[in-house]
Design a protein around this motif. Structure first.
Motif, PDB file in Angstrom:
ATOM      1  N   MET A 148       0.852  -1.192   0.000  1.00 34.53           N
ATOM      2  CA  MET A 148       0.000   0.000   0.000  1.00 34.53           C
ATOM      3  C   MET A 148       0.886   1.239   0.000  1.00 34.53           C
ATOM      4  SD  MET A 148      -2.765   1.138   2.879  1.00 34.53           S
ATOM      5  CE  MET A 148      -1.499   1.197   4.127  1.00 34.53           C
ATOM      6  N   PRO A 149       0.793   2.106  -1.013  1.00 37.37           N
ATOM      7  CA  PRO A 149       1.641   3.263  -1.078  1.00 37.37           C
ATOM      8  C   PRO A 149       1.278   4.289  -0.030  1.00 37.37           C
ATOM      9  CG  PRO A 149       0.026   3.319  -2.829  1.00 37.37           C
ATOM     10  CD  PRO A 149      -0.140   2.026  -2.128  1.00 37.37           C
ATOM     11  N   VAL A 150       2.238   5.045   0.338  1.00 38.28           N
ATOM     12  CA  VAL A 150       2.021   6.118   1.294  1.00 38.28           C
ATOM     13  C   VAL A 150       2.520   7.395   0.693  1.00 38.28           C
ATOM     14  CG1 VAL A 150       2.138   4.644   3.316  1.00 38.28           C
ATOM     15  CG2 VAL A 150       4.228   5.592   2.408  1.00 38.28           C
ATOM     16  N   SER A 151       2.091   8.485   1.264  1.00 39.89           N
ATOM     17  CA  SER A 151       2.445   9.801   0.752  1.00 39.89           C
ATOM     18  C   SER A 151       3.348  10.491   1.735  1.00 39.89           C
ATOM     19  CB  SER A 151       1.182  10.642   0.507  1.00 39.89           C
ATOM     20  OG  SER A 151       1.513  11.924   0.102  1.00 39.89           O
ATOM     21  N   ALA A 152       4.278  11.241   1.211  1.00 40.41           N
ATOM     22  CA  ALA A 152       5.181  12.014   2.044  1.00 40.41           C
ATOM     23  C   ALA A 152       5.582  13.246   1.320  1.00 40.41           C
ATOM     24  CB  ALA A 152       6.396  11.190   2.430  1.00 40.41           C
ATOM     25  N   LEU A 155      -2.309   0.160 -14.350  1.00 38.05           N
ATOM     26  CA  LEU A 155      -1.139  -0.322 -13.614  1.00 38.05           C
ATOM     27  C   LEU A 155      -1.394  -0.019 -12.147  1.00 38.05           C
ATOM     28  CD1 LEU A 155       1.860   0.953 -15.800  1.00 38.05           C
ATOM     29  CD2 LEU A 155       0.570  -1.180 -16.006  1.00 38.05           C
ATOM     30  N   SER A 156      -1.564  -1.043 -11.325  1.00 31.43           N
ATOM     31  CA  SER A 156      -1.948  -0.838  -9.936  1.00 31.43           C
ATOM     32  C   SER A 156      -1.144  -1.727  -9.009  1.00 31.43           C
ATOM     33  CB  SER A 156      -3.445  -1.118  -9.755  1.00 31.43           C
ATOM     34  OG  SER A 156      -3.823  -1.003  -8.409  1.00 31.43           O
ATOM     35  N   GLY A 157      -0.956  -1.230  -7.814  1.00 35.34           N
ATOM     36  CA  GLY A 157      -0.324  -2.047  -6.785  1.00 35.34           C
ATOM     37  C   GLY A 157      -1.319  -2.855  -6.000  1.00 35.34           C
ATOM     38  N   ASP A 158      -2.614  -2.736  -6.339  1.00 35.25           N
ATOM     39  CA  ASP A 158      -3.662  -3.430  -5.593  1.00 35.25           C
ATOM     40  C   ASP A 158      -3.770  -4.887  -6.044  1.00 35.25           C
ATOM     41  OD1 ASP A 158      -5.655  -3.740  -3.764  1.00 35.25           O
ATOM     42  OD2 ASP A 158      -6.818  -2.008  -4.440  1.00 35.25           O
ATOM     43  N   ALA A 159      -4.595  -5.615  -5.327  1.00 43.28           N
ATOM     44  CA  ALA A 159      -4.790  -7.036  -5.621  1.00 43.28           C
ATOM     45  C   ALA A 159      -5.516  -7.220  -6.946  1.00 43.28           C
ATOM     46  CB  ALA A 159      -5.573  -7.692  -4.490  1.00 43.28           C
ATOM     47  N   GLY A 182      -0.263   8.880  -6.473  1.00 42.83           N
ATOM     48  CA  GLY A 182       0.394   8.539  -5.218  1.00 42.83           C
ATOM     49  C   GLY A 182       1.897   8.731  -5.242  1.00 42.83           C
ATOM     50  N   LEU A 183       2.477   8.662  -4.059  1.00 39.78           N
ATOM     51  CA  LEU A 183       3.934   8.727  -3.962  1.00 39.78           C
ATOM     52  C   LEU A 183       4.577   7.586  -4.731  1.00 39.78           C
ATOM     53  CD1 LEU A 183       6.377  10.147  -2.630  1.00 39.78           C
ATOM     54  CD2 LEU A 183       6.096   8.608  -0.686  1.00 39.78           C
ATOM     55  N   ASN A 184       3.898   6.434  -4.759  1.00 37.87           N
ATOM     56  CA  ASN A 184       4.441   5.291  -5.489  1.00 37.87           C
ATOM     57  C   ASN A 184       4.357   5.473  -7.005  1.00 37.87           C
ATOM     58  OD1 ASN A 184       1.600   5.127  -5.261  1.00 37.87           O
ATOM     59  ND2 ASN A 184       1.653   2.971  -5.850  1.00 37.87           N
ATOM     60  N   PRO A 232       7.108   3.333  -0.101  1.00 31.87           N
ATOM     61  CA  PRO A 232       6.215   3.606  -1.241  1.00 31.87           C
ATOM     62  C   PRO A 232       5.938   2.347  -2.047  1.00 31.87           C
ATOM     63  CG  PRO A 232       7.887   5.312  -1.054  1.00 31.87           C
ATOM     64  CD  PRO A 232       8.264   4.235  -0.072  1.00 31.87           C
ATOM     65  N   GLY A 233       4.680   2.085  -2.291  1.00 34.14           N
ATOM     66  CA  GLY A 233       4.283   0.915  -3.056  1.00 34.14           C
ATOM     67  C   GLY A 233       4.075  -0.319  -2.212  1.00 34.14           C
TER      68      GLY A 233
END
Length: 728
Positions: free
Chosen positions: A1-5, A561-565, A610-612, A488-489
């Motif tokens: 799960m990407p996070v933001s910073a 293009l996703s990092g999700d399931a 997202g950050l990722n 990230p990611g």
């Protein structure tokens, strides 16, 4: 799960200068060439429309005094300005001075023409010589005053050993006057005082109209400048109010925003309630009700009641400053068309003077009449002006930037428009881009109190939409976290009571658990314990279906293009009718996919938030982000759209296609003009007066053609607007 910073990387401060002497592509080329040679200058870019110079020093780079001294040396004196200040360029009095010069030249032209009519009607002897002398007494001061714009600019170029477009103009006017004075002194029958004065008159009309049309082209930028607040009211700890300059506002300062005033910086409401006009951000004129806790961007108008707000960022980093910075760099791109125009401007001066010299020599050899040869050479000097070619690209890009601004889209530079017009594929991120980014948390499975507290503590440390949804459903944690790290990611991890815990992508969390648990949504686990899955539901962003459909109808295929399931990605793809998807991707995987598309000959637009997505946005052929994206995502994207509706994506592409067409038309107009005018002038079929009119008309035609980008139709609704074509 990407996070933001936040993006805390060190940046070199750019130096922004105002140089009113920038008038043509040759000026731009000479400034950039001179500054690039200075030690300590990493890059320099001159802006033709705004008359600005942006210098990026290298580390330990050149001092401001050195840069200003070099600009003075090459005849382009400049002063430093605030990068976000666009008001200075429109208040220098140039338009008024040009208008006065036009009036003087017109008055002189009428009187000299009246005297010339008498000579043409048959006046001879002493009468003719008297009329010639009176014409000289009128023409010399008129040309000296009205033509000073050309003479000063030409002399500034020549004394530094360079050329600009005013050199041949000044030379042509001077030769016409000198030839006329010679004929007057020797009792000649023909003089050209009327041509010199009328030539100056029409050249000034062209210069004035060009100046006004450039002002109109940058109206979106100056309009933003007028929204900037110069002074605000600070609320002291005692409750007293005191005025403070906007430059002195620092994060954490509490400000009072009375009704009818705009916010000077990005801020969060801490007291009071009101209605705000946020059309600058949303594009919608409907007021928005705000109360304590609401974050508002600089430039928003407070409508109904006073509120207190705490400043979140200094004015130089505010939302309004970012918008103005993006608009101000609309010309900065070095696309293919810009490089063509720059090369043409550099070659112009030597080629045109060589052509005029050859024309003079040819006519002198053919006729033996040096006066006739000089007359034709003067026409050649005037008619072959590169203004239209120099304006072909930058004016179109500036007008397009203003049009995009009106539609709620910010553009970083003109080359991005050129790249966007050439895309053949759109690549979408899912969470926060195709979806609203505010997922809803399904009913949580039963869990121990300690597990729930740990989950809430980790979720509170992440800015990812899924983490915010989890944190919103759980009680505020009262746990101490150690060694918190954002990946990230992947997600967020930390030590809770000495035990490592992870929240994020299931495959990443599985690295510290006893095994992978089936299901959707992010995962949470303590090291060595079973995984807990947290199911989420998502909503499509407004206009997503229409945007994807509109692009598909125009031959632009989409993929996700996703990092999700896989299951979550498949559900969204099915609702949007997108056949090609890739799931559980890391930032590196997204870049690899974009590289594969490039190797296959595709030019992809990446849309992410997202950050990722930051690295993918930077690696794509061209990229877009919503205003809700992370700071790093917005910085990496070529375009930032301010509305929540995805209509911005197909609309921006259509405007880019239209701009590319306008640029090609501008090049065609400039080339066609020169192909027709130069042979006619060389053949002696164009007088200096006609040459002046034609040269001015070519520049005005290019600017007027670019302004057609401002034409727009009323959209019936937000949902239907993505289907609307940009008017021709």
């Amino acid at each position: 799960m990407p996070v933001s910073a936040s993006n805390n990387s060190a940046r070199i401060e750019k130096i922004t200068l105002s140089a009113p002497s920038i008038r043509c592509g040759g000026c731009v080329a000479s400034i950039e060439h001179a500054l690039a040679k200075l030690p300590g200058v990493a890059s320099a870019r001159a802006n033709l429309t705004l008359c600005r110079i942006t210098v990026t020093p290298a580390w330990g780079g050149a001092a401001l005094d050195t840069i200003l001294a070099e600009l003075n040396r090459i005849g382009h004196p400049a002063t430093r300005i605030d990068e976000a200040d666009l008001s200075g360029e429109t208040s220098d009095g140039t338009a008024q001075a040009l208008l006065r010069a036009v009036a003087v030249a017109g008055f002189g032209a009428m009187n000299v023409m009246l005297l010339s009519v008498a000579v043409w009607s048959g006046a001879g002897g002493a009468t003719r010589e008297t009329f010639h002398l009176i014409s000289a007494l009128i023409a010399l001061p008129v040309v000296a005053y009205a033509g000073r714009f050309f003479f000063v600019s030409a002399w500034g170029a020549l004394r530094t050993g360079r050329m600009n477009m005013d050199v041949p103009i000044a030379l042509a006017i001077t030769l016409a006057l000198a030839l006329s004075l010679f004929e007057t002194a020797h009792g000649g029958q023909e003089v050209f005082f009327d041509a010199a004065v009328t030539l100056t008159f029409f050249l000034l009309i062209g210069r004035y109209l060009d100046h006004r049309m450039r002002d109109r082209a940058r109206s979106a930028m100056t309009g933003l400048a007028r929204l900037a607040v110069r002074e605000a009211l600070e609320v002291a700890p005692s409750g007293a109010l005191r005025p403070v300059a906007v430059e002195a506002i620092v994060p954490g300062m509490v400000l009072r925003i009375p009704a009818g005033e705009r916010l000077p910086v990005d801020a969060r409401i801490v007291a009071g309630a009101s209605d705000l006009d946020r059309a600058l951000v949303t594009g919608e004129s409907r007021p928005v009700a705000v109360a304590a806790g609401f974050e508002v961007e600089a430039g928003a108008l407070n409508l109904t009641g006073p509120v207190d707000a705490v400043a979140l960022r200094p004015v130089s980093e505010s939302f309004l400053a970012q918008m103005m910075g993006m608009l101000a760099t609309a010309e900065a791109g070095r696309g293919r068309y810009v490089r063509i125009a720059d090369r043409a401007a550099r070659l112009y001066a030597p080629l045109i003077h060589l052509l005029a010299l050859v024309t003079f020599a040819g006519w002198l050899a053919a006729t033996g009449d040096w006066q006739r040869a000089a007359f034709v050479a003067i026409s050649v000097l005037i008619v072959t002006c590169p203004c239209a070619l120099a304006l072909a690209v930058p004016v179109a890009h500036v007008v397009a930037a203003g049009r995009l601004m009106a539609e709620g889209v910010l553009m970083k530079d003109g080359s991005a428009l050129e790249r966007l017009a050439g895309i053949d594929r759109v690549v979408w991120d899912k969470t926060g881009t195709l979806t609203t980014g505010t997922p809803a948390l399904a009913p949580l499975p039963a869990m121990e109190t300690a597990t729930e507290a740990a989950l809430a503590a980790l979720a509170a440390r992440s800015a990812h939409p899924a983490a915010r949804a989890i944190a919103a459903r759980l009680p505020a944690p009262n746990l101490a976290l150690e060694d918190v790290a954002e990946r990230p990611g992947f997600g967020v991890e930390g030590l809770i009571g000495g035990r490592r815990a992870r929240l994020g992508r299931s495959s990443w969390v599985a690295e510290i658990t006893t095994g992978l648990t089936e299901g959707d949504g992010p995962a949470f686990a303590f090291e060595g314990e079973a995984m807990l899955r947290l199911p989420l539901s998502e909503s499509l962003r407004n206009g997503a279906v229409e945007a994807v459909s509109a692009l598909a109808r125009r031959g632009l295929s989409s993929e996700i293009l996703s990092g999700d399931a896989a299951s979550a990605v498949a559900r969204i793809a099915a609702r949007l009718d997108i056949a090609e998807t890739r799931h559980e991707l890391t930032p590196a995987s997204k870049i690899a996919r974009l590289d594969a598309l490039r190797d296959a000959g595709h030019r992809a637009l990446m849309v992410g938030d997202g950050l990722n997505d930051t690295a993918a946005l930077a690696a794509a052929h061209v990229s877009m982000s919503p205003a809700s994206a992370s700071e790093a995502g917005r910085a990496a994207a070529d375009f930032v759209f301010l509305r929540d509706d995805l209509e911005a994506v197909p609309l921006t592409w259509k405007i880019a296609k239209r701009t590319a067409k306008i640029v090609r038309q501008n090049f065609g107009l400039a080339i066609l003009y020169n192909c027709i005018a130069v042979p006619l002038a060389t053949a002696g079929l164009v007088t200096p007066l006609i040459a002046a009119i034609a040269m001015s008309a070519s520049s005005i035609a290019v600017v007027a053609n670019s302004l057609r980008l401002n034409r727009r139709e009323t959209r019936p609704s937000a949902r239907d607007s993505t289907l609307q074509e940009v008017p021709a």
